[in-house]
Design an enzyme around this catalytic site. Structure first.
Site, short mmCIF file in Angstrom:
data_model
loop_
_atom_site.label_atom_id
_atom_site.label_comp_id
_atom_site.label_asym_id
_atom_site.label_seq_id
_atom_site.Cartn_x
_atom_site.Cartn_y
_atom_site.Cartn_z
N ASP A 196 0.88 -1.16 0.00
CA ASP A 196 0.00 0.00 0.00
C ASP A 196 0.92 1.21 0.00
O ASP A 196 1.46 1.59 1.04
CB ASP A 196 -0.91 0.01 1.23
N GLU B 116 -1.57 -1.46 -4.58
CA GLU B 116 -2.85 -0.77 -4.70
C GLU B 116 -2.68 0.46 -5.59
O GLU B 116 -1.73 1.23 -5.44
CB GLU B 116 -3.37 -0.36 -3.33
N ASP C 178 -2.40 1.29 6.76
CA ASP C 178 -1.67 1.00 5.53
C ASP C 178 -1.20 -0.46 5.49
O ASP C 178 -1.11 -1.06 4.42
CB ASP C 178 -0.44 1.92 5.41
#
EC number: 3.1.21.10
Length: 166
Positions: free
Chosen positions: A7, A67, A140
């Site tokens: 992330d 992501e 995260d």
């Protein structure tokens, strides 16, 4: 299959490394890479790159899932996160490992079964799927594990459909 989920961020980049066998996930490692706000911009990016490179070399994942950025109303935040994302993609690409990118909607759909799920629902499912004692923090890290799970699920669906790209 070992999958590293990332992330991306600038101040905080979450990562999660999972093993996916059959239809079961197990967690190998998860944490956050943080950079100090007082550091020079370029030095913060270098810290992120070096830490990701170490992790990739340590775990040698079969796939790296990242992501994708979603539109952020704060343009400055979006740009700094974009720099962090670029460094993460570079570290992954330099390793020669296949990179797979997923939107937040795809991750939610894969992990929860509903693309508009709330963050708390995704976090609870990550905890349950990986049999963790608590929801990983910061957010995260849970997001990175979710994107790794998303890739495992996508890989399984791709295999069922005869698509060897996954």
């Amino acid at each position: 299959m070992i999958i590293m989920g990332i992330d991306p961020g600038f101040a905080i980049t979450g990562y999660g490394v999972v093993k996916y066998e059959g239809n079961k996930f197990s967690v190998l490692d998860y944490n956050a890479i943080t950079t100090v706000a007082s550091m020079k911009f370029s030095d913060r990016l270098l810290v992120l790159y070096n830490e990701l490179e170490k992790l990739i070399n340590k775990f040698r994942p079969d796939a790296i899932s990242i992501e994708e950025l979603f539109f952020n109303k704060n343009i400055k935040t979006a740009l700094t996160v974009g720099h962090g994302r670029g460094v993460a993609v570079l570290a992954a690409a330099k390793s020669g490992i296949d990179i797979f990118e997923y939107t937040p909607l795809q991750v939610k759909q894969s992990v929860v079964g509903y693309g508009r799920a709330e963050k708390a629902q995704v976090q609870q499912m990550v905890k349950a799927i990986l049999n963790l004692p608590a929801i990983p923090k910061p957010d995260d890290v849970a997001d990175a594990l979710a994107v790794a799970i998303c890739h495992g699920n996508s890989h399984r669906m791709g295999a069922l459909l005869g698509n060897d790209r996954f």
